[in-house]
Structure formats: C-alpha cells, structure tokens
Design a protein around this motif. Structure first.
Motif, PDB file in Angstrom:
ATOM      1  N   LEU A 165      -6.290  -8.039  -2.497  1.00  0.00           N
ATOM      2  CA  LEU A 165      -6.816  -6.711  -2.803  1.00  0.00           C
ATOM      3  C   LEU A 165      -7.639  -6.183  -1.640  1.00  0.00           C
ATOM      4  CD1 LEU A 165      -7.037  -4.398  -4.811  1.00  0.00           C
ATOM      5  CD2 LEU A 165      -8.990  -5.590  -5.863  1.00  0.00           C
ATOM      6  N   ARG A 166      -8.413  -7.057  -0.977  1.00  0.00           N
ATOM      7  CA  ARG A 166      -9.186  -6.636   0.199  1.00  0.00           C
ATOM      8  C   ARG A 166      -8.249  -6.124   1.274  1.00  0.00           C
ATOM      9  NH1 ARG A 166     -13.592  -4.703   0.823  1.00  0.00           N
ATOM     10  NH2 ARG A 166     -12.263  -3.162   1.717  1.00  0.00           N
ATOM     11  N   VAL A 174      -6.849  -2.676   0.149  1.00  0.00           N
ATOM     12  CA  VAL A 174      -7.830  -1.601   0.312  1.00  0.00           C
ATOM     13  C   VAL A 174      -7.910  -1.181   1.772  1.00  0.00           C
ATOM     14  CG1 VAL A 174     -10.306  -1.083   0.202  1.00  0.00           C
ATOM     15  CG2 VAL A 174      -9.170  -2.156  -1.747  1.00  0.00           C
ATOM     16  N   ASP A 175      -7.968  -2.145   2.664  1.00  0.00           N
ATOM     17  CA  ASP A 175      -8.029  -1.838   4.099  1.00  0.00           C
ATOM     18  C   ASP A 175      -6.752  -1.141   4.569  1.00  0.00           C
ATOM     19  OD1 ASP A 175     -10.530  -3.038   4.111  1.00  0.00           O
ATOM     20  OD2 ASP A 175      -9.804  -4.927   4.962  1.00  0.00           O
ATOM     21  N   ALA A 182      -8.723   3.782  -3.043  1.00  0.00           N
ATOM     22  CA  ALA A 182      -9.718   2.729  -3.308  1.00  0.00           C
ATOM     23  C   ALA A 182     -10.896   3.289  -4.102  1.00  0.00           C
ATOM     24  CB  ALA A 182     -10.203   2.107  -2.004  1.00  0.00           C
ATOM     25  N   HIS A 183     -11.328   4.490  -3.758  1.00  0.00           N
ATOM     26  CA  HIS A 183     -12.438   5.128  -4.477  1.00  0.00           C
ATOM     27  C   HIS A 183     -12.017   5.493  -5.898  1.00  0.00           C
ATOM     28  CE1 HIS A 183     -16.008   7.592  -5.081  1.00  0.00           C
ATOM     29  NE2 HIS A 183     -15.206   8.542  -5.547  1.00  0.00           N
ATOM     30  N   PHE A 221      -4.897   0.979   2.926  1.00  0.00           N
ATOM     31  CA  PHE A 221      -4.828   2.394   2.542  1.00  0.00           C
ATOM     32  C   PHE A 221      -5.372   3.293   3.652  1.00  0.00           C
ATOM     33  CE2 PHE A 221      -4.941   0.755  -1.972  1.00  0.00           C
ATOM     34  CZ  PHE A 221      -3.611   1.041  -2.232  1.00  0.00           C
ATOM     35  N   LEU A 278     -11.765   0.170  -6.501  1.00  0.00           N
ATOM     36  CA  LEU A 278     -11.322  -1.101  -5.945  1.00  0.00           C
ATOM     37  C   LEU A 278     -12.427  -1.837  -5.196  1.00  0.00           C
ATOM     38  CD1 LEU A 278      -7.717  -0.134  -4.801  1.00  0.00           C
ATOM     39  CD2 LEU A 278      -8.484  -1.129  -6.971  1.00  0.00           C
ATOM     40  N   GLU A 279     -13.274  -1.107  -4.494  1.00  0.00           N
ATOM     41  CA  GLU A 279     -14.405  -1.770  -3.815  1.00  0.00           C
ATOM     42  C   GLU A 279     -15.326  -2.416  -4.847  1.00  0.00           C
ATOM     43  OE1 GLU A 279     -14.795  -2.511  -0.764  1.00  0.00           O
ATOM     44  OE2 GLU A 279     -13.563  -1.090   0.353  1.00  0.00           O
ATOM     45  N   ALA A 318       0.833  -1.206   0.000  1.00  0.00           N
ATOM     46  CA  ALA A 318       0.000   0.000   0.000  1.00  0.00           C
ATOM     47  C   ALA A 318       0.869   1.256   0.000  1.00  0.00           C
ATOM     48  CB  ALA A 318      -0.937  -0.001   1.205  1.00  0.00           C
TER      49      ALA A 318
END
Length: 103
Positions: free
Chosen positions: A49-50, A53-54, A75-76, A56, A80-81, A7
């Motif tokens: 990827l999960r 994202v967390d 992520a936005h 970040f 990514l979500e 990240a």
C-alpha cells in the motif's frame, strides 16, 4: 513497477466512477463501487500500500485536467495515509491536522 501498474488500474477505475456523467452511470452504483474499492485498498498489505500511494503521485503526471487531480487525490480521498499510520498516533494526529487545514 508493479505498484505503478496497479496504481494505473485503480486510477482508471476511480476516474471512471468519479467523472462519468450521472446520465451514463447510476450514482448509487458509483458510490457502491467506490466503497468496495476503499475496502479492498484497506485490506492491502501495508508495504505494498505504501508503494501504491507513492505511485499515484508518479502516474498522476500521465493524466490531464480533472483526471490528473482525481489521481493526485486518491490517497487523500480513500484515507490511505491514515490506513498506513494506523499504529502511529502521532502520525495520525499530523494527518488529521493536514486534512483539517486542507478543508
């Protein structure tokens, strides 16, 4: 731990491409590299990827000012979500509604 390290690498890359003055970095090159990064992120294993994202949200606190906001929004910005929810139409609809409300 590895997700946070990756990240940070992604964050530094995105900060550089997003915040470097156009006099120092060609805009077309910046856009091309962002698109390349987006494609690479989209190819990642969904479990990792999960974690990424967390991560970040965690590492964003290490940055300040505009850079902090860039990291918080990775992520936005890269959808990514949505990539993580690709097989879940209900979650995709929720994310779309959140995205529309944010704009």
């Amino acid at each position: 731990m590895i997700a946070e390290q990756v990240a940070r690498i992604v964050a530094d890359f995105v900060i550089f491409l997003s915040l470097t003055d156009e006099d120092e970095l060609n805009l077309d090159t910046s856009v091309e590299m962002m698109e390349n990064l987006a494609a690479r992120l989209d190819e990642m294993d969904k479990g990792f990827l999960r974690e990424l994202v967390d991560a970040f949200a965690v590492i964003a606190e290490e940055y300040s000012g505009e850079a902090k906001e860039v990291v918080r929004n990775i992520a936005h910005s890269f959808y990514l979500e949505e990539a993580l929810a690709a097989d879940d139409p209900v979650r995709l609809a929720e994310l779309e509604a959140l995205r529309e409300a944010r704009n």
